[in-house]
Design a protein around this motif. Structure first.
Motif, PDB file in Angstrom:
ATOM      1  N   SER A   7      17.639  -3.113   4.723  1.00 28.87           N
ATOM      2  CA  SER A   7      16.909  -2.174   5.574  1.00 28.87           C
ATOM      3  C   SER A   7      15.502  -1.940   5.031  1.00 28.87           C
ATOM      4  O   SER A   7      15.196  -2.262   3.869  1.00 28.87           O
ATOM      5  N   ARG A   9      14.146   0.886   4.346  1.00 30.17           N
ATOM      6  CA  ARG A   9      14.172   1.876   3.263  1.00 30.17           C
ATOM      7  C   ARG A   9      14.473   1.200   1.927  1.00 30.17           C
ATOM      8  O   ARG A   9      13.843   1.505   0.906  1.00 30.17           O
ATOM      9  N   TRP A  10      15.431   0.252   1.933  1.00 27.82           N
ATOM     10  CA  TRP A  10      15.755  -0.410   0.672  1.00 27.82           C
ATOM     11  C   TRP A  10      14.679  -1.401   0.264  1.00 27.82           C
ATOM     12  O   TRP A  10      14.482  -1.648  -0.930  1.00 27.82           O
ATOM     13  N   ALA A  13      12.268   0.790  -1.497  1.00 33.17           N
ATOM     14  CA  ALA A  13      12.810   1.169  -2.808  1.00 33.17           C
ATOM     15  C   ALA A  13      12.707   0.009  -3.792  1.00 33.17           C
ATOM     16  O   ALA A  13      12.324   0.205  -4.955  1.00 33.17           O
ATOM     17  N   SER A 179      13.641   5.046  -2.712  1.00 35.34           N
ATOM     18  CA  SER A 179      14.642   5.300  -1.681  1.00 35.34           C
ATOM     19  C   SER A 179      14.460   6.685  -1.071  1.00 35.34           C
ATOM     20  O   SER A 179      14.548   6.858   0.151  1.00 35.34           O
ATOM     21  N   TRP A 180      14.192   7.677  -1.919  1.00 41.55           N
ATOM     22  CA  TRP A 180      13.994   9.036  -1.420  1.00 41.55           C
ATOM     23  C   TRP A 180      12.742   9.127  -0.543  1.00 41.55           C
ATOM     24  O   TRP A 180      12.778   9.708   0.546  1.00 41.55           O
ATOM     25  N   GLY A 182      11.314   6.604   0.993  1.00 43.63           N
ATOM     26  CA  GLY A 182      11.555   5.837   2.202  1.00 43.63           C
ATOM     27  C   GLY A 182      12.384   6.601   3.214  1.00 43.63           C
ATOM     28  O   GLY A 182      12.123   6.546   4.420  1.00 43.63           O
ATOM     29  N   ARG A 183      13.393   7.338   2.709  1.00 39.49           N
ATOM     30  CA  ARG A 183      14.221   8.129   3.612  1.00 39.49           C
ATOM     31  C   ARG A 183      13.397   9.214   4.294  1.00 39.49           C
ATOM     32  O   ARG A 183      13.536   9.459   5.496  1.00 39.49           O
ATOM     33  N   ARG A 184      12.538   9.876   3.516  1.00 41.02           N
ATOM     34  CA  ARG A 184      11.699  10.921   4.097  1.00 41.02           C
ATOM     35  C   ARG A 184      10.692  10.332   5.080  1.00 41.02           C
ATOM     36  O   ARG A 184      10.441  10.902   6.148  1.00 41.02           O
ATOM     37  N   LEU A 186      10.996   7.599   6.810  1.00 41.10           N
ATOM     38  CA  LEU A 186      11.656   7.029   7.983  1.00 41.10           C
ATOM     39  C   LEU A 186      12.520   8.046   8.721  1.00 41.10           C
ATOM     40  O   LEU A 186      13.207   7.669   9.680  1.00 41.10           O
ATOM     41  N   ARG A 187      12.518   9.301   8.262  1.00 37.41           N
ATOM     42  CA  ARG A 187      13.340  10.303   8.929  1.00 37.41           C
ATOM     43  C   ARG A 187      12.992  10.442  10.415  1.00 37.41           C
ATOM     44  O   ARG A 187      13.903  10.521  11.255  1.00 37.41           O
ATOM     45  N   THR A 190      14.633   7.632  12.154  1.00 34.73           N
ATOM     46  CA  THR A 190      16.079   7.838  12.208  1.00 34.73           C
ATOM     47  C   THR A 190      16.451   8.826  13.301  1.00 34.73           C
ATOM     48  O   THR A 190      17.420   8.620  14.058  1.00 34.73           O
TER      49      THR A 190
END
Length: 454
Positions: A7, A9-10, A13, A179-180, A182-184, A186-187, A190
């Motif tokens: 993905s 996000r990864w 990361a 990762s953190w 990327g998650r924020r 891409l929130r 998502t």
């Protein structure tokens, strides 16, 4: 075949981790070279200085001729790991850890015999040492002193372990941070994906929350406008279908009554007129079922509450089969009652529509199963037809779809709305419906619903 990669996000990361690994690895390498080189030079300089002092003591002892040379050499090797070798005309004198002079590097010894001071890191009998060779000015002898490096070697091992652990820890922390982040980052994407999935699943009231981010505000606004327009369009279509179906009921009733009158006078008609009457009666009957199905679909209100009863699926299926003409198919029921909570009318319509579908398109139902599977109640309807091709197994649950018979007229009388109503009623109960191959040939329609506790 589509290959699914990691993905986004990864990938972010791993990019963070790779950059951190390269930077900290380069820093660790520079640190190691500087620190190890400095400590090694310091130890070599200390060894040379110590050997210079010791060789002066040996020269003084030789000039005095006191005969205590062996005792002096023994006193110089206070460290049990060190070695002193003195080459004289009558052979070698050694003190400390015993070492064969032949084990020393020949180039080093040639420099010593030529009167040239030298030093070198060598491994002697498995021990890393600094070998220092100095000429003895008194009689031309060669003085060799070996300084072991166990403490320096332990220091190097500890330093390398610390640096490697630091590089690995930095890479892991960088991956975690990437990762953190990327998650924020891409929130919003998502949330958009989740909202689009809910809209695709039928929740047309889904909207994205407003945001003050200038980069995301246009996307949020565009999605909400699109979802709103889609909801308005669907509701207009449903309302139109309901209005049309309602308006058609009166003329359709008149046509059905007229067809019934003609049917009662069937014996008075000729052969061609009878065929025309049969066609008319069949189409009027099919038209009536279609209008009823359209009215039921158009009246669906996702916010309306349905009556909820505790129902035994086995009894519901048995009741549906009892009122059907013709021989009943084989019924397999679980030993204990299979209970669900829901609207009896809707679930009865689900079973009836599946049986009707098997009659019209599958050569009739041959088996009905009421079982449990993975904690869910399950109804299976098997038919003896040709089965449903894989590319049509989702399409058959759409409105006005009749599989491979779509667009053809015959005596099956299908409207293309029966399975759409099945999917709609099952979804309203939190269940799923799908079709697969029946063992031995034919199709198997499977309905799964949440099982209720008695």
């Amino acid at each position: 075949m589509r290959i699914v990669g990691p993905s986004l996000r990864w990938r972010v990361a791993m990019a963070f981790g790779l950059v951190s690994l390269v930077l900290t690895g380069a820093l660790a390498t520079v640190t190691w070279n500087l620190a190890s080189g400095y400590m090694l030079r310091q130890r070599e300089d200390s060894a040379v200085l110590q050997a210079t002092v010791d060789v002066r003591l040996v020269e003084a002892s030789l000039r005095a001729g006191s005969g205590g040379l062996r005792d002096l050499l023994a006193g110089l090797t206070t460290d049990s790991g060190s070695t002193v070798l003195l080459e004289r005309e009558d052979g070698w004198l050694t003190s400390g850890r015993q070492v064969d002079p032949a084990a020393l590097p020949r180039p080093l010894m040639e420099l010593a015999e030529a009167g040239v001071p030298a030093r070198q890191r060598v491994v002697v009998d498995g021990v890393l040492v600094i070998a220092v060779t100095l000429p003895v000015a008194t009689d031309g002898s060669t003085y060799v002193e070996l300084f072991p490096l166990p403490e320096l070697d332990r220091t190097f091992r500890f330093l390398s372990a610390v640096l490697i652990a630091g590089v690995a820890t930095s890479a892991v922390l960088a991956v975690t941070l990437g990762s953190w982040l990327g998650r924020r980052a891409l929130r919003p994407l998502t949330e958009l994906t989740a909202a689009a999935s809910r809209v695709a699943g039928g929740d047309l009231g889904t909207r994205l929350p407003d945001t003050a981010d200038p980069d995301l505000a246009p996307l949020t606004s565009s999605f909400n406008r699109t979802a709103g327009a889609l909801e308005a369009r669907v509701r207009r279509d449903i309302r139109f279908a309901g209005d049309v179906s309602h308006e058609l009921r009166s003329p359709l009733t008149t046509m059905a009554n007229a067809a019934a009158v003609l049917e009662r006078r069937r014996d008075e008609l000729g052969g061609t007129s009878r065929q025309a009457l049969d066609l008319l009666t069949g189409e009027v009957d099919r038209f009536q079922r279609m209008v009823v199905d359209l009215l039921e679909i158009s009246r669906e209100d996702p916010d309306a509450a349905d009556p909820v009863d505790l129902l035994d699926l086995g009894e519901l299926v048995a009741a549906a089969l009892a009122v059907r003409p013709g021989p009943a198919p084989a019924v397999e029921r679980a030993a204990a009652p299979v209970l669900v909570r829901g609207d009896r009318r809707r679930l009865d319509r689900v079973v009836v529509n599946l049986l009707d579908n098997a009659d019209r398109y599958g050569g009739g139902p041959v088996r009905v199963g009421v079982t449990r599977h993975a904690g869910r109640a399950r109804v299976e309807v098997d038919d003896a037809g040709p089965g449903v091709p894989e590319h049509l197994r989702e399409q058959v649950f759409e409105r006005f779809t009749r599989g491979t018979r779509a667009g053809r007229r015959g005596d099956d009388g299908g409207t293309g709305l029966g399975l759409a109503l099945v999917a709609q009623h099952v979804d309203r109960h939190g269940g799923t419906v799908h079709v697969c191959d029946r063992p031995g040939g034919g199709a198997r329609f499977v309905v799964e619903l949440p099982e209720a506790a008695p």
